[in-house]
Scaffold this active site. Structure first.
Site, PDB file in Angstrom:
ATOM      1  N   LYS A  25      21.893 -13.233  10.440  1.00 57.31           N
ATOM      2  CA  LYS A  25      21.678 -12.157  11.426  1.00 57.31           C
ATOM      3  C   LYS A  25      21.953 -10.802  10.785  1.00 57.31           C
ATOM      4  O   LYS A  25      21.100  -9.905  10.803  1.00 57.31           O
ATOM      5  CB  LYS A  25      22.598 -12.342  12.623  1.00 57.31           C
ATOM      6  CG  LYS A  25      22.761 -11.111  13.509  1.00 57.31           C
ATOM      7  CD  LYS A  25      23.643 -11.351  14.714  1.00 57.31           C
ATOM      8  CE  LYS A  25      25.060 -10.988  14.511  1.00 57.31           C
ATOM      9  NZ  LYS A  25      25.382  -9.553  14.595  1.00 57.31           N
ATOM     10  N   ASN A  26      23.124 -10.642  10.190  1.00 61.19           N
ATOM     11  CA  ASN A  26      23.534  -9.308   9.724  1.00 61.19           C
ATOM     12  C   ASN A  26      22.777  -8.874   8.484  1.00 61.19           C
ATOM     13  O   ASN A  26      22.847  -7.719   8.080  1.00 61.19           O
ATOM     14  CB  ASN A  26      25.042  -9.284   9.485  1.00 61.19           C
ATOM     15  CG  ASN A  26      25.793  -9.382  10.800  1.00 61.19           C
ATOM     16  OD1 ASN A  26      25.201  -9.252  11.869  1.00 61.19           O
ATOM     17  ND2 ASN A  26      27.082  -9.653  10.721  1.00 61.19           N
ATOM     18  N   CYS A 119      29.464  -5.935  19.844  1.00 61.43           N
ATOM     19  CA  CYS A 119      30.605  -6.665  20.413  1.00 61.43           C
ATOM     20  C   CYS A 119      31.733  -5.695  20.776  1.00 61.43           C
ATOM     21  O   CYS A 119      32.011  -4.741  20.051  1.00 61.43           O
ATOM     22  CB  CYS A 119      31.116  -7.677  19.396  1.00 61.43           C
ATOM     23  SG  CYS A 119      29.925  -8.977  19.085  1.00 61.43           S
ATOM     24  N   ARG A 124      34.116   1.175  18.125  1.00 58.22           N
ATOM     25  CA  ARG A 124      32.831   1.152  17.384  1.00 58.22           C
ATOM     26  C   ARG A 124      32.203   2.554  17.275  1.00 58.22           C
ATOM     27  O   ARG A 124      31.053   2.782  17.620  1.00 58.22           O
ATOM     28  CB  ARG A 124      31.823   0.197  18.054  1.00 58.22           C
ATOM     29  CG  ARG A 124      32.260  -1.191  18.384  1.00 58.22           C
ATOM     30  CD  ARG A 124      32.668  -2.065  17.223  1.00 58.22           C
ATOM     31  NE  ARG A 124      31.657  -2.418  16.270  1.00 58.22           N
ATOM     32  CZ  ARG A 124      30.852  -3.488  16.367  1.00 58.22           C
ATOM     33  NH1 ARG A 124      30.898  -4.214  17.439  1.00 58.22           N
ATOM     34  NH2 ARG A 124      29.993  -3.789  15.412  1.00 58.22           N
ATOM     35  N   PRO A 125      32.938   3.571  16.823  1.00 55.24           N
ATOM     36  CA  PRO A 125      32.327   4.900  16.671  1.00 55.24           C
ATOM     37  C   PRO A 125      31.229   4.899  15.608  1.00 55.24           C
ATOM     38  O   PRO A 125      31.104   3.938  14.844  1.00 55.24           O
ATOM     39  CB  PRO A 125      33.503   5.780  16.246  1.00 55.24           C
ATOM     40  CG  PRO A 125      34.469   4.854  15.613  1.00 55.24           C
ATOM     41  CD  PRO A 125      34.312   3.518  16.289  1.00 55.24           C
ATOM     42  N   ASP A 308      34.681 -11.348  10.905  1.00 60.31           N
ATOM     43  CA  ASP A 308      33.865 -12.096  11.868  1.00 60.31           C
ATOM     44  C   ASP A 308      34.319 -13.538  12.031  1.00 60.31           C
ATOM     45  O   ASP A 308      33.982 -14.181  13.024  1.00 60.31           O
ATOM     46  CB  ASP A 308      32.385 -12.061  11.458  1.00 60.31           C
ATOM     47  CG  ASP A 308      31.807 -10.673  11.663  1.00 60.31           C
ATOM     48  OD1 ASP A 308      30.726 -10.397  11.131  1.00 60.31           O
ATOM     49  OD2 ASP A 308      32.458  -9.856  12.335  1.00 60.31           O
ATOM     50  N   ARG A 400      23.482 -14.301  20.897  1.00 60.12           N
ATOM     51  CA  ARG A 400      23.109 -13.097  20.133  1.00 60.12           C
ATOM     52  C   ARG A 400      23.090 -13.400  18.639  1.00 60.12           C
ATOM     53  O   ARG A 400      22.372 -12.748  17.879  1.00 60.12           O
ATOM     54  CB  ARG A 400      24.109 -11.960  20.394  1.00 60.12           C
ATOM     55  CG  ARG A 400      23.949 -11.264  21.716  1.00 60.12           C
ATOM     56  CD  ARG A 400      24.771 -10.007  21.755  1.00 60.12           C
ATOM     57  NE  ARG A 400      24.576  -9.259  20.510  1.00 60.12           N
ATOM     58  CZ  ARG A 400      25.521  -8.488  19.956  1.00 60.12           C
ATOM     59  NH1 ARG A 400      26.697  -8.367  20.526  1.00 60.12           N
ATOM     60  NH2 ARG A 400      25.271  -7.842  18.826  1.00 60.12           N
TER      61      ARG A 400
HETATM   62  C1  EPZ Z   1      28.913  -4.942  10.778  1.00 59.77           C
HETATM   63  O1  EPZ Z   1      29.253  -4.133  11.891  1.00 59.77           O
HETATM   64  C2  EPZ Z   1      28.572  -6.293  11.361  1.00 59.77           C
HETATM   65  N1  EPZ Z   1      27.448  -6.164  12.276  1.00 59.77           N
HETATM   66  C3  EPZ Z   1      29.788  -6.848  12.104  1.00 59.77           C
HETATM   67  O2  EPZ Z   1      29.444  -8.160  12.545  1.00 59.77           O
HETATM   68  C4  EPZ Z   1      30.961  -6.945  11.140  1.00 59.77           C
HETATM   69  O3  EPZ Z   1      32.108  -7.376  11.855  1.00 59.77           O
HETATM   70  C5  EPZ Z   1      31.227  -5.579  10.514  1.00 59.77           C
HETATM   71  O4  EPZ Z   1      30.023  -5.084   9.887  1.00 59.77           O
HETATM   72  C6  EPZ Z   1      32.335  -5.633   9.463  1.00 59.77           C
HETATM   73  O5  EPZ Z   1      31.995  -6.519   8.459  1.00 59.77           O
HETATM   74  C7  EPZ Z   1      26.200  -6.085  11.776  1.00 59.77           C
HETATM   75  O6  EPZ Z   1      26.000  -6.109  10.586  1.00 59.77           O
HETATM   76  C8  EPZ Z   1      25.090  -5.969  12.789  1.00 59.77           C
HETATM   77  P1  EPZ Z   1      31.604  -1.382  10.249  1.00 59.77           P
HETATM   78  P2  EPZ Z   1      29.463  -2.539  11.698  1.00 59.77           P
HETATM   79  O7  EPZ Z   1      30.839  -0.123  10.422  1.00 59.77           O
HETATM   80  O8  EPZ Z   1      28.541  -2.032  10.658  1.00 59.77           O
HETATM   81  C9  EPZ Z   1      34.880   1.586  11.891  1.00 59.77           C
HETATM   82  C10 EPZ Z   1      29.088  -9.880  14.103  1.00 59.77           C
HETATM   83  O9  EPZ Z   1      29.884 -10.601  14.723  1.00 59.77           O
HETATM   84  N2  EPZ Z   1      33.811   2.591  11.881  1.00 59.77           N
HETATM   85  O10 EPZ Z   1      31.815  -1.932   8.886  1.00 59.77           O
HETATM   86  O11 EPZ Z   1      29.448  -1.907  13.021  1.00 59.77           O
HETATM   87  C11 EPZ Z   1      34.652   0.519  12.947  1.00 59.77           C
HETATM   88  O12 EPZ Z   1      35.096   0.953  14.204  1.00 59.77           O
HETATM   89  C12 EPZ Z   1      29.355  -8.398  13.970  1.00 59.77           C
HETATM   90  O13 EPZ Z   1      28.046 -10.296  13.539  1.00 59.77           O
HETATM   91  C13 EPZ Z   1      34.123   3.909  12.192  1.00 59.77           C
HETATM   92  O14 EPZ Z   1      35.273   4.241  12.469  1.00 59.77           O
HETATM   93  O15 EPZ Z   1      30.951  -2.518  11.137  1.00 59.77           O
HETATM   94  C14 EPZ Z   1      35.448  -0.644  12.414  1.00 59.77           C
HETATM   95  O16 EPZ Z   1      36.800  -0.481  12.767  1.00 59.77           O
HETATM   96  C15 EPZ Z   1      30.603  -7.981  14.721  1.00 59.77           C
HETATM   97  N3  EPZ Z   1      33.127   4.841  12.187  1.00 59.77           N
HETATM   98  C16 EPZ Z   1      35.285  -0.507  10.893  1.00 59.77           C
HETATM   99  O17 EPZ Z   1      34.863   0.843  10.669  1.00 59.77           O
HETATM  100  C17 EPZ Z   1      31.836   4.510  11.864  1.00 59.77           C
HETATM  101  O18 EPZ Z   1      30.970   5.410  11.849  1.00 59.77           O
HETATM  102  C18 EPZ Z   1      34.225  -1.455  10.319  1.00 59.77           C
HETATM  103  O19 EPZ Z   1      33.013  -1.185  10.992  1.00 59.77           O
HETATM  104  C19 EPZ Z   1      31.534   3.161  11.558  1.00 59.77           C
HETATM  105  C20 EPZ Z   1      32.546   2.225  11.561  1.00 59.77           C
END
Ligand code: EPZ
Length: 419
Positions: A25-26, A119, A124-125, A308, A400
């Site tokens: 998916k990702n 999720c 999620r900013p 995850d 999903r």
């Molecule tokens: C991706 O989400 C994955 N989703 C998530 O998988 C996965 O948990 C995550 O990466 C971490 O590996 C997809 O690829 C569609 P991040 P993403 O930006 O990109 C903070 C699943 O179950 N952050 O790496 O949204 C954020 O809040 C899903 O398949 C900011 O603060 O994750 C988090 O605490 C769940 N500002 C941390 O960074 C931003 O602009 C990691 O988020 C972006 C992120």
């Protein structure tokens, strides 16, 4: 997509059989977004049939992209793609909708896009995404749930991500390949999804160096050419079933795993739990006595143990021969599962970002509710470890990301069905 609303699962004494691991998916979602960077036909194979992919198809269709699906193959034709605002009603259904922002800025120098969903595991900013785009000469305006971006030309830049956000890294790469000049991303995420996206973009004519490291150097080029892609297996789905195996005596084969490189970290943790694995010719052979070793675990950025799989590991540790701890370092609110596991008679204490898990749990079946994708999958596994029958509701969350958990688990002998 199955229209059932719940899953009924009974205690499983032994696992035997085979599970074909679905496409990632990702991985496939950013690659679907990347097809907008070219005008032509891209064929994506081994695409999982999951809700997030179907919504991403609907978003691309809003942009007049033509998509045909033949089984697990998507044929995406961006020849007639045309600019449209993307409605919040669709973008809020998945986190990956935000990944259309970069390609839209490259193709149309503007984007009006609803805020992403995803999720409920934290706030999620998207500040890291937006800060990076502003560094690339993009005007950004956020009005409630609609993000409006405009840039007469995207300018390559040097940008140090304050956190190695996977999505922000992907979005910046998708924009930088079409920007003027060179972009250097420091503190970039190194997840396998980044590697696969970079390799796909290179196959389309992009110029990217530093793949697999936290410093990516991207040289903007003209329009890219459409490329086909063979999606890799889903390492998180494979890890879900691998960790599950630790708690139930088993002899199972996980097939469709063409290389274990992307899940070495997960296999290592499964080994410490007591699972024996051997990989050969696309199959991961998994054996376990069902005796789970207790331990202290922590999630982290790749190549550490992935966040995850945290809810699944937490569930499995309930059956450990002793007490364990599990610390979540990526999302600030990812212990929703604890409340539901307590309905099954689990004993878990959470203090800040660490869960203290009592082992030797005698779990009793009970209705429980999914609140997010991986927590829902973990509840199904909890039901397999609980006496009697467990009803898992709100299974739309699970669908999903998991093509068909009931089909997968029936394939290894679990008494489980949709209702
Ligand atoms: C991706 O989400 C994955 N989703 C998530 O998988 C996965 O948990 C995550 O990466 C971490 O590996 C997809 O690829 C569609 P991040 P993403 O930006 O990109 C903070 C699943 O179950 N952050 O790496 O949204 C954020 O809040 C899903 O398949 C900011 O603060 O994750 C988090 O605490 C769940 N500002 C941390 O960074 C931003 O602009 C990691 O988020 C972006 C992120």
């Amino acid at each position: 997509m199955n229209s059932a609303k719940a899953i009924c699962v009974k205690k499983t004494e032994r696992l035997q059989g085979r599970i074909e691991i679905q496409g990632s998916k990702n991985n496939v979602l950013p690659i679907m977004a990347a097809t907008l960077l070219s005008s032509g036909v891209s064929v994506i194979n081994n695409c999982p049939l999951i809700e997030d992919v179907f919504i991403m198809c609907r978003l691309l269709t809003c942009l007049h992209v033509k998509i045909d699906r033949f089984g697990h193959t998507l044929v995406i034709d961006t020849t007639e793609a045309a600019y449209e605002p993307l409605p919040y009603s669709l973008t809020c259904r998945l986190r990956a909708s935000i990944l259309l922002l970069g390609p839209m800025l490259v193709r149309w120098q503007k984007a009006e896009i609803g805020m992403p969903g995803g999720c409920a595991i934290g706030t999620r900013p998207i500040d890291i995404h937006l800060e990076g785009f502003m560094r690339m000469n993009v005007d950004v305006n956020l009005d409630e749930e609609i993000l409006t971006c405009q840039s007469y030309y995207l300018q390559g830049c040097e940008y140090h991500l304050r956190f190695p956000s996977v999505g922000a890294t992907e979005n910046m790469i998708l924009a930088a390949v079409g920007a003027k000049g060179r972009t250097i991303l420091r503190g970039a995420a190194r997840e396998p999804e980044i590697i696969e996206l970079c390799n796909y973009l290179i196959s389309m004519g992009a110029l990217i160096e530093g793949i697999g490291t936290d410093v990516l150097i991207i040289k903007g080029t003209g329009e890219l050419t459409s490329g086909d892609y063979e999606n890799v297996y889903d390492r998180i789905v494979a890890g879900t079933y691998l960790l599950m195996a630790a708690a139930i005596p088993c002899d199972i084969n996980l097939t469709g795993i063409d290389d274990t490189g992307y899940m070495k970290n997960i296999i290592q943790v499964a080994g410490t739990l007591g699972v024996q694995t051997e990989w050969s010719g696309g199959t991961l052979y998994v054996k376990s006595s069902g005796t789970v070793r207790a331990g202290n675990y922590k999630t982290g950025i790749y190549p550490a143990f992935p966040t995850d799989l945290q809810p699944i590991l937490l569930t499995v540790l309930l059956k450990a021969e002793g007490n364990s701890t599990l610390t979540e370092t990526i999302f600030e609110n990812r212990f929703h599962i604890v409340k539901e596991l307590e309905q099954l008679n689990a004993s878990i204490t959470v203090n800040k970002q660490t869960a203290y898990i009592r082992g030797h749990s005698r779990l009793e079946g009970h209705p429980v509710a999914s609140t997010d994708l991986r927590q829902g999958a973990a509840l199904v596994i909890a039901g397999m470890l609980s006496n009697g029958c467990t009803l898992v509701t709100n299974i739309g969350y699970i669908q999903r990301g998991y093509e068909d958990m009931v089909r997968d688990l029936q394939g290894v002998g679990t008494d489980i069905c949709y209702i």
